[in-house]
Design an enzyme around this catalytic site. Sequence first.
Site, PDB file in Angstrom:
ATOM      1  N   ASP A 246       2.822  45.181  61.869  1.00  0.00           N
ATOM      2  CA  ASP A 246       2.539  46.615  61.959  1.00  0.00           C
ATOM      3  C   ASP A 246       1.789  47.131  60.719  1.00  0.00           C
ATOM      4  OD1 ASP A 246       4.949  45.552  62.987  1.00  0.00           O
ATOM      5  OD2 ASP A 246       5.715  47.523  63.518  1.00  0.00           O
TER       6      ASP A 246
ATOM      7  N   ASP B 131       4.956  52.631  55.767  1.00  0.00           N
ATOM      8  CA  ASP B 131       4.418  53.327  56.944  1.00  0.00           C
ATOM      9  C   ASP B 131       3.567  54.544  56.604  1.00  0.00           C
ATOM     10  OD1 ASP B 131       5.383  51.709  59.052  1.00  0.00           O
ATOM     11  OD2 ASP B 131       7.398  52.514  58.752  1.00  0.00           O
TER      12      ASP B 131
HETATM   13  N1  GLY Z   1       6.124  50.166  63.487  1.00  0.00           N
HETATM   14  C1  GLY Z   1       7.306  50.068  64.250  1.00  0.00           C
HETATM   15  C2  GLY Z   1       7.064  49.789  65.686  1.00  0.00           C
HETATM   16  O1  GLY Z   1       5.967  49.480  66.103  1.00  0.00           O
HETATM   17  O2  GLY Z   1       8.024  49.879  66.425  1.00  0.00           O
END
Ligand code: GLY
Length: 405
Positions: A173, A116
Site C-alpha cells: 500500500d 499513510d
Molecule cells: N491501506 C489499507 C488497505 O488498503 O486496506
Amino acid sequence: MNKVHLITLCFLLTAIYAFSPLKGQEKFTLQQADASLQHAVQQIKVLAERSAEGMLPKTYDKGKNFDSESGWWTSGFYPGTLLYLYEYSGEESLLHLAREKLRLLEKEKYNTTTHDLGFMLYCSFGNAMRITGDTAAYREILLKGAESLATRYSPITKAIRSWDFDNFPVIIDNMMNLEFLNSASRLSGDRHFADISVIHANTTMLNHYRKDYSCYHVVDYDPKTGKVIKKKTNQGAFDESAWARGQAWGLYGYTMMYRDTGDRKYLTFAKKIASYMLKHPNMPKDLIAYWDYDAPDLPDDSKYAQYVDYRDVSTASLTASALLEMSTMVKGKLSRYYRETAERILYNLSTDRYTAKQGTNGGFLLMHSVGSIPHNSEVDVPLSYADYYYVEALLRYKNYYHASN
Ligand code: GLY
C-alpha cells in the site's frame, strides 16, 4: 465476395467479438460517465448530511454510518472526492464542505506515526491545491506532511516504514504514498523527497514481487541490517496469496512512478502487474475482482470459506483509474486494451449491481467493497476510497477521451 471469404469473415468477426473486452452491453460512453458523476454529486450530499460533525466518513453498515478521526488512514478520501466533484460540477457548496473537512485534517501534517500521509494529505490537500490553484494556502501543509512522512525512511532498509509494530514492516500500500513525496520535491525544489520515493519503489520491486508479478502484502525487514525477515499477508487469504487491493495499489503506484519520473522500468513493471491481474483465471467476467486473487478457490481448510466469493469493488475502482492512465502511456492495441478494459470496469461499476440508488447506502456511491476479511472488518460494505478512485476514474475517462466535449 465468395462463400469461403464470407465464412472466413464471419469467423473473424465472431473471434474479435468473443475476445473483445467490450462484448455484450459493456460499452461505456461519455453520457454514462456524466450520469454517474451527476449521481455522485447528489449522493455525496446525502453522505454529508449523515456524517458526524468533526469527523470524516469511512463506511456504512446495517443502517449506520461510520466516520473516523483525522488520524485514520482513510481520512483524506472524502474531502478528496468532494474536491473532484467540485471540479466536475463547479458547485461551490462541495468546495465549502471539503474546506470544512480540510480544517480537521491539517494537524495530521505533524503525524510521524503513520506511512499513510499520502492518502490522508495528498488526496485531500494535493487536490485542493491543484483545483483551486491556491498554492499559498496549501504549500506549507503539504511540505510539512511530506517531511513527517520522510522521517519514516531508513537508508538501511532503503524503504519507508509502514507500521510501528513487528521489525520494520513495509506494505505494498505504501507505493501509494510516493506520489505525495514526488509532489513535495516539485513544490519545494528539494530532491530529498523524490529520492526517497525512487529508492522505496525500487526496494519494493525487488522484495515484494514474485516471479509471476503478484505481490506480497507485507515484507518485514531487519532494521539493523536491511535483510528481509519475513514475507507475509495481513489482509489477504494467506501469506502466499495475492490480496486483491494490494495488487491494485502496486499497479497504480508503478504507473504513477512512471508518470512522475519518466523511468520506463516502472511502466514495464506496471504492464506486467496488469497482465497478472487481467489475465488471472480467477478474474470474474465483469472484472470486479474477488477480494483475493487466490479466491474463490481457496484451500479447503480455508478459514474464510464463507467469504470466498466476495468481491472487492475498491480494487476495481483503483484498477480502472490506473488502467486509464496506462492507456495514455502506451500506443496502439495495448492502449486500446487498457482503455477498453477500464471502460468495461466502469460500465459494470455503474450498474445497479454495484452503484447504490440515490439516498441509500448511507450516501456512499458504490457497494460491495472489502476492508479486511481476516480481521472481519468492513466486509461487503461501501468504502470511502472505493468511491474516491471511482470518481477519479470517471474524471480521467472524460479528461483523456472526451476533453473536447
Ligand atoms: N491501506 C489499507 C488497505 O488498503 O486496506
